[in-house]
Design a protein around this motif. Structure first.
Motif, short mmCIF file in Angstrom:
data_model
loop_
_atom_site.label_atom_id
_atom_site.label_comp_id
_atom_site.label_asym_id
_atom_site.label_seq_id
_atom_site.Cartn_x
_atom_site.Cartn_y
_atom_site.Cartn_z
N ALA A 198 -78.87 27.91 -5.81
CA ALA A 198 -78.14 27.73 -7.06
C ALA A 198 -78.09 29.04 -7.83
O ALA A 198 -79.12 29.66 -8.11
CB ALA A 198 -78.81 26.64 -7.91
N GLY A 199 -76.90 29.49 -8.14
CA GLY A 199 -76.72 30.73 -8.89
C GLY A 199 -76.86 32.00 -8.09
O GLY A 199 -76.66 33.10 -8.63
N VAL A 200 -77.20 31.91 -6.80
CA VAL A 200 -77.35 33.10 -5.96
C VAL A 200 -75.96 33.61 -5.57
O VAL A 200 -75.12 32.84 -5.08
CB VAL A 200 -78.17 32.78 -4.69
N PRO A 201 -75.66 34.89 -5.78
CA PRO A 201 -74.35 35.41 -5.37
C PRO A 201 -74.13 35.27 -3.87
O PRO A 201 -75.00 35.62 -3.07
CB PRO A 201 -74.42 36.89 -5.78
N LEU A 202 -72.98 34.75 -3.50
CA LEU A 202 -72.66 34.51 -2.10
C LEU A 202 -71.31 35.12 -1.75
O LEU A 202 -70.39 35.13 -2.58
CB LEU A 202 -72.61 33.01 -1.80
N VAL A 203 -71.19 35.61 -0.54
CA VAL A 203 -69.90 35.94 0.05
C VAL A 203 -69.68 34.96 1.19
O VAL A 203 -70.55 34.77 2.03
CB VAL A 203 -69.83 37.40 0.55
N LEU A 204 -68.52 34.30 1.19
CA LEU A 204 -68.24 33.24 2.16
C LEU A 204 -66.82 33.37 2.68
O LEU A 204 -65.96 33.99 2.04
CB LEU A 204 -68.40 31.87 1.50
N PRO A 205 -66.56 32.78 3.86
CA PRO A 205 -65.16 32.70 4.31
C PRO A 205 -64.33 31.93 3.29
O PRO A 205 -64.85 31.15 2.50
CB PRO A 205 -65.27 31.94 5.64
N GLY A 207 -61.46 29.33 1.60
CA GLY A 207 -61.39 27.87 1.63
C GLY A 207 -60.64 27.30 2.80
O GLY A 207 -60.74 26.11 3.08
N SER A 208 -59.86 28.12 3.52
CA SER A 208 -59.13 27.62 4.68
C SER A 208 -60.03 27.50 5.91
O SER A 208 -59.61 26.95 6.93
CB SER A 208 -57.96 28.55 5.01
N GLN A 209 -61.24 28.00 5.83
CA GLN A 209 -62.18 27.97 6.95
C GLN A 209 -63.14 26.80 6.79
O GLN A 209 -63.63 26.52 5.69
CB GLN A 209 -62.95 29.28 7.05
N GLY A 210 -63.46 26.13 7.90
CA GLY A 210 -64.31 24.96 7.85
C GLY A 210 -65.71 25.24 7.33
O GLY A 210 -66.34 24.36 6.71
N LEU A 211 -66.24 26.44 7.58
CA LEU A 211 -67.59 26.75 7.13
C LEU A 211 -67.70 26.65 5.61
O LEU A 211 -68.71 26.18 5.08
CB LEU A 211 -67.99 28.14 7.62
N ARG A 212 -66.67 27.09 4.91
CA ARG A 212 -66.70 27.04 3.45
C ARG A 212 -66.83 25.60 2.96
O ARG A 212 -67.60 25.29 2.05
CB ARG A 212 -65.42 27.69 2.90
N LEU A 213 -66.09 24.69 3.57
CA LEU A 213 -66.15 23.28 3.19
C LEU A 213 -67.54 22.71 3.44
O LEU A 213 -68.07 21.95 2.61
CB LEU A 213 -65.11 22.48 3.96
N LEU A 214 -68.18 23.08 4.55
CA LEU A 214 -69.53 22.61 4.85
C LEU A 214 -70.52 23.07 3.79
O LEU A 214 -71.38 22.30 3.35
CB LEU A 214 -69.97 23.13 6.22
N VAL A 215 -70.42 24.33 3.39
CA VAL A 215 -71.33 24.86 2.38
C VAL A 215 -71.12 24.14 1.05
O VAL A 215 -72.10 23.72 0.39
CB VAL A 215 -71.14 26.37 2.22
N GLU A 216 -69.89 23.96 0.64
CA GLU A 216 -69.62 23.29 -0.64
C GLU A 216 -70.11 21.84 -0.60
O GLU A 216 -70.65 21.34 -1.59
CB GLU A 216 -68.12 23.35 -0.94
N ILE A 233 -64.25 36.29 2.03
CA ILE A 233 -64.09 37.29 3.09
C ILE A 233 -63.91 36.60 4.43
O ILE A 233 -64.80 35.89 4.90
CB ILE A 233 -65.32 38.24 3.15
N ASP A 234 -62.78 36.79 5.05
CA ASP A 234 -62.51 36.23 6.38
C ASP A 234 -62.71 37.29 7.45
O ASP A 234 -61.83 37.56 8.28
CB ASP A 234 -61.09 35.66 6.45
N SER A 235 -63.89 37.90 7.44
CA SER A 235 -64.22 38.95 8.41
C SER A 235 -65.73 38.94 8.61
O SER A 235 -66.48 39.12 7.65
CB SER A 235 -63.77 40.32 7.92
N LEU A 236 -66.16 38.70 9.85
CA LEU A 236 -67.60 38.67 10.12
C LEU A 236 -68.28 40.00 9.82
O LEU A 236 -69.33 40.03 9.16
CB LEU A 236 -67.85 38.24 11.57
#
Length: 323
Positions: A198-205, A207-216, A233-236
């Motif tokens: 909670a409140g930790v800065p994150l960089v994520l793929p 919203g069009s990527q499934g991983l983002r939905l899982l995290v949310e 960011i959509d780049s590994l």
């Protein structure tokens, strides 16, 4: 020829059309085919006139297929592949083995585990087979599959649709990586409760990527406000780079660590409370032809993935259907 007779498409037109769609540009396709661009453009104009429909949408950014063009592309690839396999079989005779071209899509983290071993296996067991490997984010690969540009693709889904056949293969745990907060969890257990982010800065793929939905979804299940995303960011490499530089944490599967620069290490802990995992399945278009070449690569992909898991080389994953 009467107006109600079918269009007389030829192989040159089909090859040209496929090249244009693959390369997204008349200029690049003309160079690839070693023809003048005006001649290529005229060839496409004649094809559209024969079929009485627009096949390509032209813009300053390039060209892309219309819905009719997508349908023609799928059929054209099938026809061209069958011709290629027939020619190879005739040239090589009965002992030629499996021949043809197979296009495989692998998400970047899966490619780190499977791409090079798959290429080695194909070269060793089916030297007459030409492998095309597309490595990208899963959202883009799903689009390529829908457009008929891939024969097989690993996707993060486990539910079939009328158009896509899905073969569940793995369950892949997700890890938080980067400058973890002190409350991130137990070092010995190497886990991190989702609530600790909670409140930790994150960089994520994005919203069009499934991983983002899982995290949310995991944040919601943990009763935590939405993740604090400071960049989409959509780049590994960029996701890992931001975490390595201490700019933010990210959430990725363990296999992503294989993409770190030589000698680099990154703190990581498996997400728990709730556990966050995603299915990995081998997918193909339900209507696609199951040629010997495609089936050969399909079997190698399945066997290779299972062998990597059984050998412990692919950490953070388990075979589908196992605890």
């Amino acid at each position: 020829m009467s107006s109600d007779q079918p269009a007389a498409m030829d192989i040159r037109q089909l090859k040209a059309f496929v090249a244009i769609v693959d390369l997204g540009s008349l200029t690049r396709a003309a160079a690839h085919l070693h023809v003048a661009q005006p001649a290529l453009s005229q060839r496409m104009t004649r094809l559209e006139a024969e079929l009485k429909t627009a096949l390509l949408l032209r813009s300053p950014q390039g060209v892309r297929p219309t819905e009719a063009g997508k349908a023609l592309y799928r059929h054209a690839r099938t026809v061209l592949r069958q011709l290629e396999e027939a020619a190879a079989e005739v040239r090589g005779g009965a002992g030629a083995g499996v021949t043809g071209t197979v296009a495989v899509g692998l998400p970047t983290t899966v490619a780190a585990m499977l791409a090079a071993p798959l290429l080695r296996l194909v070269r060793a067991r089916h030297p007459g087979l030409r492998l095309q490997i597309f490595e990208s984010m899963s959202g883009y690969l799903a689009e390529l599959l829908a457009n008929g540009r891939l024969d097989l693709v690993m996707l993060y889904r486990d539910v079939e649709t009328p158009n896509v056949a899905v073969e569940p293969l793995l369950q892949e745990d997700l890890f938080v990586m980067g400058p973890l907060p002190a409350a991130a969890g137990d070092d010995a257990a190497a886990t991190c409760p989702v609530a600790a982010l909670a409140g930790v800065p994150l960089v994520l793929p994005s919203g069009s990527q499934g991983l983002r939905l899982l995290v949310e979804r995991a944040f919601a299940q943990a009763g935590v406000e939405a993740p604090t995303v400071v960049a989409d960011i959509d780049s590994l490499p960029l996701l890992l780079g931001a975490a390595l530089d201490g700019l933010a944490c990210t959430v990725l599967p363990f296999s992503a660590l294989a993409a770190l620069p030589p000698g680099a290490t990154l703190a990581h802990r498996r997400l728990v409370a709730p556990e966050v995992a995603r299915p990995v399945s081998l997918c193909r278009l339900a209507s696609a032809a199951r040629t010997p070449a495609v089936e050969a690569v399909h079997d190698l992909l399945l066997a290779l993935a299972r062998a990597r898991v059984d050998a412990g080389a692919w950490r953070g994953v388990r075979l589908a259907g196992t605890a």
